[in-house]
Design an enzyme around this catalytic site. Sequence first.
Site, PDB file in Angstrom:
ATOM      1  N   CYS A  77      -1.408   2.685   9.179  1.00 24.05           N
ATOM      2  CA  CYS A  77      -0.460   2.058   8.262  1.00 24.05           C
ATOM      3  C   CYS A  77      -0.679   0.545   8.199  1.00 24.05           C
ATOM      4  CB  CYS A  77       0.966   2.296   8.730  1.00 24.05           C
ATOM      5  SG  CYS A  77       1.202   3.864   9.535  1.00 24.05           S
ATOM      6  N   GLU A 122       0.821  -1.213   0.000  1.00 26.84           N
ATOM      7  CA  GLU A 122       0.000   0.000   0.000  1.00 26.84           C
ATOM      8  C   GLU A 122       0.853   1.260   0.000  1.00 26.84           C
ATOM      9  OE1 GLU A 122      -2.171  -0.815   3.784  1.00 26.84           O
ATOM     10  OE2 GLU A 122      -2.245   1.326   4.071  1.00 26.84           O
TER      11      GLU A 122
HETATM   12  N1  SAH Z   1       9.814   1.131   9.886  1.00 25.64           N
HETATM   13  C1  SAH Z   1       9.917   2.539   9.781  1.00 25.64           C
HETATM   14  C2  SAH Z   1       8.974   3.180   8.778  1.00 25.64           C
HETATM   15  C3  SAH Z   1       7.560   2.683   8.761  1.00 25.64           C
HETATM   16  S1  SAH Z   1       6.533   3.166  10.117  1.00 25.64           S
HETATM   17  C4  SAH Z   1       9.789   3.189  11.145  1.00 25.64           C
HETATM   18  O1  SAH Z   1       9.572   2.477  12.117  1.00 25.64           O
HETATM   19  O2  SAH Z   1       9.957   4.384  11.251  1.00 25.64           O
HETATM   20  C5  SAH Z   1       6.328   4.891   9.927  1.00 25.64           C
HETATM   21  C6  SAH Z   1       5.894   5.607  11.197  1.00 25.64           C
HETATM   22  O3  SAH Z   1       4.540   5.296  11.523  1.00 25.64           O
HETATM   23  C7  SAH Z   1       6.720   5.200  12.410  1.00 25.64           C
HETATM   24  O4  SAH Z   1       7.042   6.327  13.180  1.00 25.64           O
HETATM   25  C8  SAH Z   1       5.776   4.293  13.135  1.00 25.64           C
HETATM   26  O5  SAH Z   1       6.148   4.189  14.459  1.00 25.64           O
HETATM   27  C9  SAH Z   1       4.458   4.961  12.903  1.00 25.64           C
HETATM   28  N2  SAH Z   1       3.285   4.125  13.124  1.00 25.64           N
HETATM   29  C10 SAH Z   1       3.106   2.835  12.806  1.00 25.64           C
HETATM   30  N3  SAH Z   1       1.897   2.398  13.183  1.00 25.64           N
HETATM   31  C11 SAH Z   1       1.281   3.458  13.735  1.00 25.64           C
HETATM   32  C12 SAH Z   1      -0.013   3.646  14.326  1.00 25.64           C
HETATM   33  N4  SAH Z   1      -0.884   2.665  14.407  1.00 25.64           N
HETATM   34  N5  SAH Z   1      -0.283   4.864  14.814  1.00 25.64           N
HETATM   35  C13 SAH Z   1       0.609   5.882  14.728  1.00 25.64           C
HETATM   36  N6  SAH Z   1       1.820   5.766  14.186  1.00 25.64           N
HETATM   37  C14 SAH Z   1       2.160   4.558  13.702  1.00 25.64           C
END
Ligand code: SAH
Length: 343
Positions: free
Chosen positions: A332, A91
């Site tokens: 996400c 996605e």
């Molecule tokens: N693996 C990388 C990039 C993907 S996640 C990382 O960890 O940074 C991208 C961002 O979205 C990260 O800061 C992650 O912690 C956040 N994220 C993931 N799931 C989330 C959710 N349910 N609510 C808020 N932020 C979320």
Amino acid sequence: MKDLRSLTIEELQEEMKALGQPAFRAVQIFDWLHGKKVSGPDAMRNLPLSLRETLRQSYDCTYLRMELRLISKEDGTRKYVFELQDGNVIESVLMKYDYGNTVCISSQVGCRMGCRFCASTLDGLARDLLPGEMLEQIYRIEEDLGEKVSHIVVMGTGEPLDNLENLLRFLDLITHPKGKNLSERNITVSTCGLVPQIRKLAQEKRQITLALSLHAARDELRQSMMPVAHRYSVAETVAACDEYFSLTGRRMSYEYSLVKGVNDGDSDAEDLSALLKGKNCHVNLIPVNPIRERDYQTPDREHAVRFQKILEKNGINATIRRKMGADIESACGQLRRRFKTQE
Ligand code: SAH
């Protein structure tokens, strides 16, 4: 087979040499793939038929098929599900900001980092994405939108630094003058904090923005949210980010997902302030997007503002991320999962 869309011009030249073709064919092929963004060799009309045939038979050529598109009525945010050639789905998201169209791309199919609040990691990692597959997310969104994309965030599914080699190659291709020619300064890469890879990326001295998903300033708390925190302490992780800043001159961005009753207290804000005090950085506060499979809740708006105020009082630059596309599938990785389970 090698993926044509993942090769640099120099590598294409090598391939042409091996095929007994003149070197200028490499530039033509690169232009078809990254300038005109065609789906594959059949469309490369200025190549001899026999060469098109050879390319078709001896190489892969990444091309993403749009499976689903949701458009937000509130702010124009678009969420896409693309199918890869092996049947996996990923996605991507397009967000319309004042400063331009931003695409959030995935870097892997699934993820193996296991963060507790994240839907992308629930089924683990299927595979890394190829550079061509990262590029294609942007190319197909530009095609669909009929507008240029000016900014890219590698913040979709996957841990980009767990796929570092392909990420670097993706950066080389997207910034190439004969391709999309995007400035590195318009690209942000987000990591959960793989310390050796952060150091390696720092050595590359690229002009991209690095965002670290911090989410907690204390080791124990961070460990309860992110398994990677068992491997690297907060102190080591932030030290690697300091190194990134000193080698690249690029201001660090720290992401902090606020989870109600877990990491959103006044003392957490004070801990975070103490950790980042005096650093040239920006904190992005993200009220967590609850996912069905986990019990994390999002704090209310006033509480998030209170957290932000404490950081600001301590001289730390912080903003609360605006929620985009709230009326279409949210957190996400959720869209991809929903799509998968429907089948
Ligand atoms: N693996 C990388 C990039 C993907 S996640 C990382 O960890 O940074 C991208 C961002 O979205 C990260 O800061 C992650 O912690 C956040 N994220 C993931 N799931 C989330 C959710 N349910 N609510 C808020 N932020 C979320």
